[in-house]
Write a protein that holds these residues in place. Structure first.
Motif, PDB file in Angstrom:
ATOM      1  N   ARG B 178       0.852  -1.185   0.000  1.00 37.97           N
ATOM      2  CA  ARG B 178       0.000   0.000   0.000  1.00 37.97           C
ATOM      3  C   ARG B 178       0.889   1.235   0.000  1.00 37.97           C
ATOM      4  NH1 ARG B 178      -2.955   2.617   4.292  1.00 37.97           N
ATOM      5  NH2 ARG B 178      -1.725   1.456   5.799  1.00 37.97           N
ATOM      6  N   GLU B 181      -0.663   6.758   2.510  1.00 37.03           N
ATOM      7  CA  GLU B 181      -2.006   7.324   2.438  1.00 37.03           C
ATOM      8  C   GLU B 181      -2.281   8.174   3.668  1.00 37.03           C
ATOM      9  OE1 GLU B 181      -4.594   4.013   2.178  1.00 37.03           O
ATOM     10  OE2 GLU B 181      -3.790   3.349   0.253  1.00 37.03           O
ATOM     11  N   GLU B 182      -3.423   8.816   3.650  1.00 40.95           N
ATOM     12  CA  GLU B 182      -3.826   9.611   4.809  1.00 40.95           C
ATOM     13  C   GLU B 182      -4.164   8.664   5.967  1.00 40.95           C
ATOM     14  OE1 GLU B 182      -7.047  12.235   4.041  1.00 40.95           O
ATOM     15  OE2 GLU B 182      -6.893  13.186   6.002  1.00 40.95           O
ATOM     16  N   SER B 197       2.709   3.135   6.599  1.00 41.77           N
ATOM     17  CA  SER B 197       2.127   2.006   5.863  1.00 41.77           C
ATOM     18  C   SER B 197       2.690   0.716   6.453  1.00 41.77           C
ATOM     19  CB  SER B 197       2.482   2.129   4.389  1.00 41.77           C
ATOM     20  OG  SER B 197       3.873   1.939   4.234  1.00 41.77           O
TER      21      SER B 197
END
Lengths: 362, 580
Positions: B178, B181-182, B197
């Motif tokens: 992944r 990300e937020e 992550s």
């Protein structure tokens, strides 16, 4: 230590202190509280001197070192008995304050049992936990007292404090002797002195605590007189509670006394937990036990039973009166006796730590 | 009786059956855990002499039928001809990297230097190839089969050479993962949007990018006999207390378990009081928060495969702090934080308070409100306690179900469930409207707690308080609260008292219950006992004449004097800030 001592001085007594002092001193009962603080200061000074001489020892080990082991154990037993009395009477007073106005359908024995269950839990966790929580709740309770005063001002009659001299100098002094018993309860701090980092500050800490505690007593008495008058106080079971009943938070909470009592319950519980801890550790030292914890349950049962002996509120207040009359002498004499003994023997304690201390240190 | 007889005779207790499956004998279980399966290697197992044997050995170790285990024969030198065996795990190692590093450079003989073939021996051939043939940043020569297999299972690739005692292992990690990300659990309106992550290296890079000090230490550890999970212990040397670092390391060293799927496992293994409902270690998926913790002298733990990094020690106050408290200006940060504490108390006691007042202390309420409560409760056939329990359980069900569902469906489910269920319950006369309001307010209050496990603890403790209130009124509620407070008073996290920051009124008002301006944070929090207490200069805004005057009075001469921006004059007087 300041907060713990202050709570030990006022937490259970301030509910009914006005009832004890006002009949003796009249409108000047609040002055008696300040005069009574002198005994607290005396005890604090003596305890401070003892702490400097015996920095790492608790009361029983100090007494054993100064005198002989049997005498030291005897002193330990008297201290345990003193604490037990405070415990039984203090818890009974508070249970009555909860039971009579708010929980009449519940057995007072059950309320006592819950009280002691919490005390046992607190004692099991140790004095550090009690001290930390005391610090938190003291802020809450102090805020509640400030709020109470703020709400009481509009409905109080300051003229009821007149004459300032009350029933005269001699009655005021007599009442201050009774009040000094509350201040003298700071002697319980002797059991915690070894936990202090700065032993030189012991006297100042205990003294400050005693003065703060007696100031709260004086405040409770003074506000009580302004709200209820001397006659009203002599009729009230718990004048502080009656005072709280007469104030309201705007038009929202009409009878907020249960809220105040719930908050005061917290400090009462912490005070009794500290006293319980002091007595149970002293008993463990008398019995030369390495750990005080095996004594907690038997001692809690004993204290619960003792707290049930005064069956009515009249008997309870008679016991309180008896305690107030006779114990200031004990509170002042115990540290004085130890100090005199130490000075006579030229003793200065080392780092000898009792079994309880070792257990606590772990 | 059977137990007593067994005790008297001294018979060992028979293990219990779990779900009808007979338990394994203890010896078998121990063997199963203690080794890495049937093909386990003794420590320091050497590399076999020939590639055939190497291939056979690897087949034994990893199972011949595993399609993701790639063993590829290749000729790595032509004069004299030397065979090689490339070993990697497809999916873990990047095919591009393997092709680039090994296959292209070796098979196509790109950049192959002239070498004296006679000088090659079993002992130096691997190091020669490492130096000349494999252009990789992280490369090593290993001679122990179990180490090689371990490295390959972390995503590296190994090149065995015919007859060599050693093997070239090079960095080839390249599994699918992944992206950054937020953070899902710590969203902010203002502030960085990056979150950790599952990739350890990406996470350490995120930390390094924010803390560029050479004192940042990232000690590598491995936990899990089978999972061999990589862990990084992060701290700032010269700032974090060495005793704290040593304690955290020692506790992690003591972990002896099979697999370590997430940092949550570590948390339970190393915290002081695992049976307490209150979390004692902070976790975060925000690198900015993690770095802020490190800069306060805390020790961080990053676990490979987990987006949640840990910070030790934790305390009650830290669980009520949100990064946004600091990113927003302090006039908003302080009240918001105080509101969060109030919400925490509300979430804990509000239903219990309602039950206590409605059952025991109606006299407290104004007559109109008391009549309204009584009137609304009239058609309800249950006592207030049952009513409260019904609604609380319903709320928990809605909350749990909305968490498990996909985001858009979950949100809809939450709203629809709450609205429909509340409305239907009131219409059916099962609960009173006031109870719906009480439970709704409680639910909202619990959502404001930024740390999820702390919210869970409060949700859990709400139920015993409800029972105590129904039993003894406000006295019962207070008894319950005192028990909780005493428990909190006894809790510690790595020896640091759980309530420590709240114990000091001055610091509590500065950055615990309230949030003062950042320029007043001249010292770090004391609870972790950092070696360096000073965080910043006491007087920073010395361009402000008032502050400059204070700095001069304090003997801290300002760096700049004169008017500030927009021609602010000296005699205008300061704003009075930075007094703290």
């Amino acid at each position: 230590m300041v907060i713990l001592t202050a709570e030990t001085v006022f937490a259970t007594g301030f509910l009914g202190v006005a009832r004890q002092l006002v009949p003796v001193a009249g409108t000047a009962a609040w002055i008696s509280c300040f005069l009574g603080a002198a005994v607290g200061l005396l005890v604090a000074w003596l305890a401070g001197l003892l702490a400097q001489r015996f920095p790492d020892q608790n009361l029983v080990r100090m007494a054993e070192g100064i005198f002989t082991a049997p005498v030291g154990k005897g002193i330990g037993i008297t201290f345990t008995a003193y604490c037990t009395f405070i415990l039984a009477i203090g818890s009974r007073q508070f249970v009555l304050a909860i039971w009579i106005p708010f929980l009449q359908n519940t057995s007072p024995v059950l309320i006592s049992a819950v009280f002691f269950l919490l005390i046992v839990y607190a004692a099991y966790l140790g004095i550090e936990s009690i001290a930390r929580v005391s610090l938190l709740f003291f802020t809450v309770v102090a805020s509640s007292l400030v709020l109470l005063i703020w709400l009481a001002v509009p409905v109080s009659v300051p003229a009821r404090l007149l004459p300032l001299g009350g029933l005269g100098t001699v009655p005021v002094l007599k009442a201050s002797l009774l009040a000094s018993s509350y201040a003298g309860e700071c002697i319980v701090a002797l059991a915690f002195i070894r936990h202090l980092k700065d032993k030189r500050g012991a006297a100042r800490a205990i003294g400050t605590g005693a003065v703060i505690g007696m100031a709260v007593m004086a405040l409770a008495t003074g506000i009580g007189v302004m709200m209820l008058g001397t006659r009203g106080i002599s009729r009230a079971t718990f004048p502080a509670l009656e005072t709280a009943r007469m104030v309201g938070v705007g038009e929202f909470l009409e009878r907020a006394e249960i809220l105040f009592l719930a908050l005061w319950f917290s400090v009462a519980l912490l005070k009794l937990a500290a006293v319980f801890y002091a007595s149970v550790t002293s008993a463990a030292d008398v019995l030369n036990l390495r750990d005080y914890r095996p004594l907690i349950i038997p001692y809690a049962i004993l204290a619960t039973v003792l707290s049930q002996i005064p069956r009515t509120d009249v008997e309870t207040f008679a016991s309180v009166r008896w305690f107030l009359t006779y114990t200031p002498w004990y509170a002042a004499a115990l540290p004085a006796l130890l100090l005199l003994g130490a000075m006579a023997g030229g003793l200065r304690g080392g780092g000898d730590r009792s079994g309880t201390d070792r257990r606590e240190a772990r | 009786m059977r137990l007593l007889r067994r005790l008297v005779r001294g018979e060992p207790r028979r293990p219990r059956m779990i779900l009808g499956r007979p338990p394994l004998p203890l010896e078998e279980v121990a063997d199963g855990i203690g080794t890495a399966g049937s093909g386990a290697l003794p420590p320091d197992s050497p590399i076999p002499d020939t590639l055939d044997r190497v291939e056979q050995r690897l087949g034994d170790l990893l199972g011949g039928g595993s399609p993701d285990v790639i063993l590829r024969r290749l000729v790595i030198w032509t004069n004299p001809e030397i065979d090689g065996l490339l070993f990697y795990i497809e999916g873990l190692a990047s095919r591009d990297v393997v092709n680039l590093v090994a296959l292209r450079s070796v098979m196509l003989a790109e950049r192959v230097p002239r070498m004296d073939a006679a000088a090659l021996s079993r002992d130096n051939i691997a190091s020669t190839f490492m130096t000349h043939l494999v252009p990789s940043g992280q490369i090593s020569v290993l001679s122990c089969m179990d180490r090689i297999v371990e490295q390959v299972l972390t995503g590296e690739a190994a090149l065995f050479i015919e007859g060599a005692r050693q093997c070239v292992v090079f960095e080839a990690k390249g599994w699918e993962h992944r992206g950054i990300e937020e953070p899902h659990t710590e969203k902010v309106v203002r502030g960085p949007r990056e979150g950790f992550s599952e990739l350890l290296r990406a996470n350490t890079a995120l930390v390094r990018r924010r803390l560029r000090t050479p004192d940042l230490r990232m000690d590598s550890m491995k936990v899990g006999r089978r999972s061999r999970t990589d862990i990084v212990l992060a701290y700032i040397d010269g700032l974090a207390n060495p005793r704290l670092v040593a304690t955290v390391r020692e506790r992690i060293d003591h972990i002896d378990t099979d697999i370590l799927p997430d940092s949550g496992f570590i948390e339970e293994f190393i915290e002081d009081y695992p049976y307490s409902p209150f979390p004692q270690i902070q976790y975060t998926e925000r690198p900015d928060r993690f770095c802020a913790g490190l800069s306060e002298g805390l020790v961080g733990i990053i676990v490979d495969g987990s987006p949640m990094a840990l910070l030790a020690p934790g305390n009650l106050a830290s669980f009520f702090q949100s990064p946004e408290d600091y990113y927003e200006r302090f006039p908003y940060g302080g009240p918001l934080r105080a509101l969060r504490y109030a919400a925490g108390v509300t979430a804990l006691i509000f239903p219990a308070l309602y039950v206590a007042v409605s059952l025991f202390h109606q006299e407290m309420l104004p007559t109109k409100l008391a009549l309204a409560i009584a009137g609304s409760h009239m058609p309800v056939p249950f006592p207030a306690l049952v009513e409260a329990l019904l609604m609380e359980v319903a709320l928990e069900l809605i909350r749990e179900s909305s968490i498990r569902l996909p985001d858009p469906v979950g949100q809809t489910m939450g709203f629809v469930g709450a609205l429909l269920l509340g409305d239907a319950a009131v219409s059916a006369g099962l609960v009173s409207p006031i109870m719906v309001i009480v439970v709704a307010v409680t639910g909202l209050a619990s959502f404001t707690i930024p740390h999820y496990p702390t919210g869970l603890a409060i949700r859990l403790l709400r139920f015993p308080l409800l029972f105590l209130s129904a039993w003894l009124g406000l006295f019962g509620l207070m008894a319950g609260l005192m028990a909780i407070a005493l428990h909190l008073g006894a809790l510690t996290s790595f020896g640091v008292p759980y309530l420590e920051p709240l114990m000091k009124p001055r610091s509590a008002l500065r950055d615990v219950i309230w949030r003062s301006p950042v320029f007043t944070f001249s010292k770090r929090p004391e609870y972790a006992e950092p070696l360096d207490q000073a965080r910043q200069k006491k007087f920073i805004r010395t361009w402000d004449p008032g502050v400059a005057k204070m700095a001069r009075e304090a003997g801290d001469a300002p760096d700049q004097t004169g008017s500030g921006a927009l021609g602010r004059s000296e005699d205008k007087g300061g704003s009075g800030d930075e007094k703290g």
